[in-house]
Every structure is written in C-alpha cells, then in structure tokens.
Scaffold this motif. Structure first.
Motif, PDB file in Angstrom:
ATOM      1  N   GLU A 368      73.279 -30.950   6.082  1.00 34.75           N
ATOM      2  CA  GLU A 368      72.328 -30.689   7.171  1.00 34.75           C
ATOM      3  C   GLU A 368      72.464 -31.734   8.291  1.00 34.75           C
ATOM      4  O   GLU A 368      72.570 -31.398   9.468  1.00 34.75           O
ATOM      5  N   LEU A 369      72.485 -33.010   7.892  1.00 29.06           N
ATOM      6  CA  LEU A 369      72.591 -34.084   8.893  1.00 29.06           C
ATOM      7  C   LEU A 369      73.892 -33.960   9.685  1.00 29.06           C
ATOM      8  O   LEU A 369      73.922 -34.123  10.906  1.00 29.06           O
ATOM      9  N   TYR A 370      74.960 -33.656   8.963  1.00 28.20           N
ATOM     10  CA  TYR A 370      76.274 -33.564   9.603  1.00 28.20           C
ATOM     11  C   TYR A 370      76.309 -32.386  10.587  1.00 28.20           C
ATOM     12  O   TYR A 370      76.841 -32.509  11.686  1.00 28.20           O
ATOM     13  N   ARG A 371      75.695 -31.282  10.180  1.00 29.18           N
ATOM     14  CA  ARG A 371      75.663 -30.104  11.072  1.00 29.18           C
ATOM     15  C   ARG A 371      74.861 -30.423  12.330  1.00 29.18           C
ATOM     16  O   ARG A 371      75.250 -30.076  13.437  1.00 29.18           O
ATOM     17  N   GLU A 372      73.740 -31.115  12.145  1.00 24.19           N
ATOM     18  CA  GLU A 372      72.924 -31.484  13.312  1.00 24.19           C
ATOM     19  C   GLU A 372      73.717 -32.343  14.285  1.00 24.19           C
ATOM     20  O   GLU A 372      73.624 -32.204  15.488  1.00 24.19           O
ATOM     21  N   ARG A 373      74.526 -33.258  13.735  1.00 27.48           N
ATOM     22  CA  ARG A 373      75.251 -34.198  14.606  1.00 27.48           C
ATOM     23  C   ARG A 373      76.485 -33.602  15.237  1.00 27.48           C
ATOM     24  O   ARG A 373      76.874 -33.981  16.330  1.00 27.48           O
ATOM     25  N   THR A 374      77.152 -32.680  14.533  1.00 25.47           N
ATOM     26  CA  THR A 374      78.471 -32.227  15.023  1.00 25.47           C
ATOM     27  C   THR A 374      78.558 -30.724  15.275  1.00 25.47           C
ATOM     28  O   THR A 374      79.510 -30.255  15.886  1.00 25.47           O
ATOM     29  N   GLY A 375      77.615 -29.976  14.731  1.00 31.33           N
ATOM     30  CA  GLY A 375      77.696 -28.521  14.835  1.00 31.33           C
ATOM     31  C   GLY A 375      78.696 -27.939  13.834  1.00 31.33           C
ATOM     32  O   GLY A 375      78.965 -26.744  13.832  1.00 31.33           O
ATOM     33  N   LEU A 376      79.256 -28.786  12.975  1.00 31.04           N
ATOM     34  CA  LEU A 376      80.268 -28.304  12.016  1.00 31.04           C
ATOM     35  C   LEU A 376      79.665 -28.158  10.621  1.00 31.04           C
ATOM     36  O   LEU A 376      78.739 -28.876  10.244  1.00 31.04           O
ATOM     37  N   GLN A 377      80.250 -27.237   9.863  1.00 33.05           N
ATOM     38  CA  GLN A 377      79.812 -26.992   8.489  1.00 33.05           C
ATOM     39  C   GLN A 377      80.734 -27.777   7.552  1.00 33.05           C
ATOM     40  O   GLN A 377      81.933 -27.486   7.491  1.00 33.05           O
ATOM     41  N   ALA A 378      80.176 -28.729   6.824  1.00 35.00           N
ATOM     42  CA  ALA A 378      81.015 -29.519   5.902  1.00 35.00           C
ATOM     43  C   ALA A 378      81.211 -28.760   4.588  1.00 35.00           C
ATOM     44  O   ALA A 378      80.438 -27.863   4.261  1.00 35.00           O
ATOM     45  N   GLU A 379      82.250 -29.130   3.851  1.00 32.61           N
ATOM     46  CA  GLU A 379      82.429 -28.602   2.487  1.00 32.61           C
ATOM     47  C   GLU A 379      82.406 -29.787   1.523  1.00 32.61           C
ATOM     48  O   GLU A 379      82.822 -30.891   1.886  1.00 32.61           O
ATOM     49  N   PHE A 380      81.972 -29.517   0.302  1.00 26.09           N
ATOM     50  CA  PHE A 380      81.878 -30.582  -0.706  1.00 26.09           C
ATOM     51  C   PHE A 380      82.627 -30.157  -1.966  1.00 26.09           C
ATOM     52  O   PHE A 380      82.551 -28.990  -2.360  1.00 26.09           O
ATOM     53  N   TYR A 381      83.329 -31.075  -2.580  1.00 21.55           N
ATOM     54  CA  TYR A 381      84.028 -30.786  -3.837  1.00 21.55           C
ATOM     55  C   TYR A 381      83.715 -31.921  -4.800  1.00 21.55           C
ATOM     56  O   TYR A 381      83.573 -33.068  -4.372  1.00 21.55           O
ATOM     57  N   ASN A 382      83.690 -31.604  -6.093  1.00 17.11           N
ATOM     58  CA  ASN A 382      83.504 -32.741  -6.987  1.00 17.11           C
ATOM     59  C   ASN A 382      84.849 -33.438  -7.160  1.00 17.11           C
ATOM     60  O   ASN A 382      85.897 -32.818  -7.106  1.00 17.11           O
ATOM     61  N   GLY A 383      84.764 -34.741  -7.312  1.00 14.94           N
ATOM     62  CA  GLY A 383      85.987 -35.549  -7.321  1.00 14.94           C
ATOM     63  C   GLY A 383      86.555 -35.726  -8.722  1.00 14.94           C
ATOM     64  O   GLY A 383      87.176 -36.746  -9.002  1.00 14.94           O
ATOM     65  N   ASP A 384      86.354 -34.737  -9.624  1.00 15.06           N
ATOM     66  CA  ASP A 384      86.897 -34.850 -10.988  1.00 15.06           C
ATOM     67  C   ASP A 384      88.377 -35.171 -10.947  1.00 15.06           C
ATOM     68  O   ASP A 384      89.131 -34.542 -10.202  1.00 15.06           O
ATOM     69  N   SER A 385      88.787 -36.105 -11.780  1.00 16.38           N
ATOM     70  CA  SER A 385      90.203 -36.451 -11.737  1.00 16.38           C
ATOM     71  C   SER A 385      90.964 -35.715 -12.832  1.00 16.38           C
ATOM     72  O   SER A 385      90.436 -35.441 -13.912  1.00 16.38           O
ATOM     73  N   GLY A 386      92.210 -35.360 -12.505  1.00 14.91           N
ATOM     74  CA  GLY A 386      93.035 -34.562 -13.421  1.00 14.91           C
ATOM     75  C   GLY A 386      94.394 -35.203 -13.650  1.00 14.91           C
ATOM     76  O   GLY A 386      94.670 -36.302 -13.156  1.00 14.91           O
ATOM     77  N   ASP A 387      95.238 -34.502 -14.400  1.00 12.26           N
ATOM     78  CA  ASP A 387      96.574 -35.019 -14.711  1.00 12.26           C
ATOM     79  C   ASP A 387      97.559 -34.766 -13.571  1.00 12.26           C
ATOM     80  O   ASP A 387      97.339 -33.912 -12.718  1.00 12.26           O
ATOM     81  N   GLY A 388      98.669 -35.485 -13.630  1.00  9.05           N
ATOM     82  CA  GLY A 388      99.694 -35.401 -12.596  1.00  9.05           C
ATOM     83  C   GLY A 388     100.553 -34.141 -12.678  1.00  9.05           C
ATOM     84  O   GLY A 388     100.320 -33.246 -13.499  1.00  9.05           O
ATOM     85  N   ALA A 389     101.579 -34.077 -11.817  1.00  6.54           N
ATOM     86  CA  ALA A 389     102.439 -32.889 -11.670  1.00  6.54           C
ATOM     87  C   ALA A 389     103.099 -32.515 -12.995  1.00  6.54           C
ATOM     88  O   ALA A 389     103.543 -33.387 -13.741  1.00  6.54           O
ATOM     89  N   ARG A 390     103.187 -31.211 -13.266  1.00  8.33           N
ATOM     90  CA  ARG A 390     103.744 -30.785 -14.561  1.00  8.33           C
ATOM     91  C   ARG A 390     104.215 -29.331 -14.561  1.00  8.33           C
ATOM     92  O   ARG A 390     103.805 -28.539 -13.711  1.00  8.33           O
ATOM     93  N   ASP A 391     105.007 -29.026 -15.574  1.00  8.79           N
ATOM     94  CA  ASP A 391     105.465 -27.661 -15.842  1.00  8.79           C
ATOM     95  C   ASP A 391     104.338 -26.924 -16.566  1.00  8.79           C
ATOM     96  O   ASP A 391     103.872 -27.401 -17.598  1.00  8.79           O
ATOM     97  N   VAL A 392     103.870 -25.798 -16.020  1.00 11.00           N
ATOM     98  CA  VAL A 392     102.789 -25.059 -16.697  1.00 11.00           C
ATOM     99  C   VAL A 392     103.266 -23.655 -17.094  1.00 11.00           C
ATOM    100  O   VAL A 392     102.462 -22.743 -17.265  1.00 11.00           O
ATOM    101  N   THR A 393     104.590 -23.494 -17.236  1.00  8.84           N
ATOM    102  CA  THR A 393     105.140 -22.165 -17.522  1.00  8.84           C
ATOM    103  C   THR A 393     104.555 -21.574 -18.806  1.00  8.84           C
ATOM    104  O   THR A 393     104.151 -20.411 -18.819  1.00  8.84           O
ATOM    105  N   GLU A 394     104.481 -22.396 -19.855  1.00 12.81           N
ATOM    106  CA  GLU A 394     104.018 -21.843 -21.134  1.00 12.81           C
ATOM    107  C   GLU A 394     102.611 -21.279 -21.046  1.00 12.81           C
ATOM    108  O   GLU A 394     102.348 -20.163 -21.490  1.00 12.81           O
TER     109      GLU A 394
END
Ligand code: GLA
Length: 402
Positions: A368-394
């Motif tokens: 809300e605050l960000y929209r008031e200041r900039t007129g833009l709609q922000a997006e939010f994601y949770n910062g869960d951390s995951g594993d690095g690059a890998r083969d997922v064929t199986e």
C-alpha cells in the motif's frame, strides 16, 4: 502438486509444441535464481557476498540433435532462434538465446562440445529483477551441455564458464556471485563466499522467528548493464590509485575498515572515494553479517541490511526512486528487522527480514505504501532457499508418465 511439478507439466506441453516428437529422448534441467542477503557490488572487488539460491528458477528442456543445429525457444519470448553449433557469436537479434549460446561458447574452450539440440526455457523467476534470471539460464545450460556431451566437469569450472559467458560474450563485467550461488546453493542455507579465493562457508538460515521476504518493485532496470560497467570501471580506477601507494594490494576488498583513513587520503575525486568507501565498508558488513547469521542474531543482521542499503544509495548510487521507496516503506512497517536492495540495483528487487507472525500485515502495508508513493504495484515472494542447478530428468519423466 508442488510449484516445481506444475512448472514441469507446463514445460512439457510447451516443449512438445516447440519440438514435437518422442518424450523419452527429452532431458530436463533446473537452475534456481538467487537472492543476495548482503554484500553488494563486492564480488568483482574480491570481497565477501552472502547469497542464497531460491526455489524459483528456470527449467531447461532439451532434445538432442546430431545435425549441428542449436534451436532455442522460451515461454517468455515468442521468437525462436536457430544457429549453427560451429558459428557461435553474439548477435543482438538473438535476444534471450545469447545467454545459453554464450555458455556453449565458453564451454567449447573447456572441450565440452555438443552436436546440436532443441532447447526450451521456462521459469517462474521475474526477469531482469535482481534475482539472477540470467545466471539461472546460464547454469541450467552449463549442466545440460555437460550432461549431453557426456562430460564430467567440476562444478566450479561450470560456474567460471557461465561467468565468462556473461563477461566475454554478453559484455557485462559481472563478478562470480550469481553463477556461484546458482551453481552451489543448498536448501535452507546461505553461502558466505569470499570472491577472491572462492572459499566459502555454507551457513544455515536460522534467524529465530523471522524470514526473508523478496519485494519486487516491478520497476524495470533500464540502463543497468551500462551503469554496472561504469561502477566496475570506477572501482578499477580506485584500485589503480591505491596501488600507486600500496603496490601489494590486489583488490579493493583487501583494504580493511581500519585502513580506510589512510586509503581515503590517497583516493582522488569525490565519486571515486565514495565508490571505494562503499566496497570497503560493505565487505566488512558482509563478513560481520555472516557471523551474525551463524549466531542467529536477527536484530543485528537486520541493522546491517539497513546500513548496506544506505551505502548503496548514497555512496554507490545504484538504488533509484523505486528501490528507495520500497525499502523505506519496509523500514516504516512493523515487523521489519531490516531491508535493502538486492542484486545490481537500478530497479528490480529488494529483500526484507520480517518477523514471521507479521508477514501478511507486512506485505499488505508495504504494498500500500509503495503504491501511494510510486503508483506501482509491488510483488512479494517468500525467500525460501533451495538447491543449486541440477539434472531433473528422472523426476520429470516419472511425473510426465503418471
Ligand atoms: C549483479 C552481478 C553480480 C554482482 C551484483 C551486485 O547481480 O551479476 O556479479 O556484482 O550485481 O552485487
């Protein structure tokens, strides 16, 4: 069904339109994006960074070919690109395909060559937003290419090849943080990496009752690449000036906080002085933040995030109105222990450390605050951390057959 499984199903449909044929020959690879918790613009100065790989990222589906043709498609761009494997050069009109192509170009020097392929990219990482969508594509390609070529290579060599693609093919003088985080990330952990030596410590992400939330300004990064190269050049100038007096210095991050007084008297010009001050103090903050993360001190970690943003805003000048607006909105919202821009800057994402119970209210209020200041709609994601690059064929084949 998990987000990753949904992405794999979507990827299959899109891939079969792009490259009709047997599904059994198709191989699938995944590489995450990353969020940098602190340590910004320190990597190409030999300093510390503290990134974590995300669970959001890029899936790359591949059908091998043997006719020397490399075909690239992407769910994010309608154009398809076709080039010959023996003529890999950067071309503006090849757009997104320059990233995977650059990796194949860099890998060829390591003796990794493939006879062709249909490559399709799909992902759930916002593009050009400071979450390393390009390193994610590059590392997915690096893992895919070695698998296709049947070549085993050390992970760190793939990371360096992906960075070379960025530097030598794309023409951006970026450091190694993004490719390293995307290549080496571990679920539930951040990596305290010293970029000059590539020595690192994998630190559990346990900050009592708080969690990292990514805030996307949804403000495009504009001239980010040219501004980035400008900062790189300014740091080179600062280093050259210092080396005239301290000849054993190999990188800016070698200057300690304690040596700043002497160093600042050598530096010539206000801009160069402020750029160097950011790097030297940010490096010290990052090392300290790594220790605070190990100790689980969320409050003190958050204060360092705030100081990092101020330094990036005032001394390094890479924040801009949208990033400042979202970070200041976060600072003034209950539950926020710290917030800062993440990645190269000039737009894109910021990251906040937020008390877990207050996250829904935090997201609503900051939006809300960000929209008031900039007129833009922000997006939010949770910062869960995951594993690095890998083969997922199986897992892909199992899912597609079920
Ligand atoms: C971009 C670059 C990284 C790093 C950050 C700033 O993400 O790719 O190498 O320099 O900016 O910390």
């Amino acid at each position: 069904m998990s987000d990753a499984q949904e992405m794999l199903l979507q990827a299959k449909e899109a891939f079969l339109t792009f490259s009709p044929g047997e599904l059994s020959e198709v191989r699938a690879f995944f590489a995450p994006g990353r969020v940098n918790l602190i340590g910004e613009h320190t990597d190409y100065n030999g300093g510390y960074v503290l990134p974590a790989a995300l669970t959001l990222g890029t899936w790359l589906l591949v059908r091998p070919r043997h006719d020397g043709v490399l075909r690239f498609g992407s769910s994010a761009f309608s154009a398809q690109v076709s080039v010959r494997a023996d003529a890999m050069v950067f071309k503006e009109e090849n757009g997104f395909a320059n990233y995977p192509l650059g990796v194949l170009w860099a890998l060829a020097d390591l003796g990794v060559r493939i006879a062709g392929g249909d490559f399709f990219l799909i992902g759930n990482l916002p593009h050009s937003s400071g979450l390393s969508s390009s390193a994610s594509v590059e590392m997915a390609m690096a893992v895919a290419a070695t698998a296709l070529a049947g070549e085993a290579r050390e992970r760190v060599d793939l990371i360096k090849a992906a960075q070379r693609a960025e530097n030598g093919f794309m023409g951006v003088n970026s450091g190694i943080m993004d490719q390293f985080a995307v290549g080496m990330g571990e679920a539930g952990r951040a990596l305290l990496l010293q970029c000059a030596t590539l020595r690192y410590d994998s630190v559990p992400l346990h900050l009592s009752n708080s969690q990292f939330i990514i805030m996307n300004t949804c403000y495009p990064r504009g001239l980010a690449d040219s501004k980035y190269n400008e900062r790189f050049a300014e740091c080179q100038t600062a280093l050259t000036q210092l080396q005239a007096v301290f000849p054993t210095l190999t990188c800016l991050a070698d200057v300690s906080r304690e040596a700043w007084g002497a160093a600042s008297r050598v530096l010539n010009g206000d801009v160069i002085m402020r750029r160097a001050r950011h790097v030297i103090f940010e490096n010290a903050r990052t090392l300290a933040a790594g220790q605070l993360l190990k100790a689980g001190d969320a409050q003190a970690f958050g204060s360092l995030m705030n100081a990092s943003h101020e330094s990036l805003r005032d001394d390094y000048e890479v924040t801009g109105p949208a990033l400042d607006a979202i970070v200041e909105s976060a600072w003034s919202t209950p539950g926020c222990l710290g917030a800062r821009m993440t990645g190269a800057g000039f737009g894109g994402c910021a990251v906040a450390l937020v008390e877990r119970d207050l996250i829904p209210d935090f997201v609503a209020r900051v939006g809300e605050l960000y929209r008031e200041r900039t007129g833009l709609q922000a997006e939010f994601y949770n910062g869960d951390s995951g594993d690095g690059a890998r083969d997922v064929t199986e897992e892909a084949i199992e899912l597609w057959q079920s």
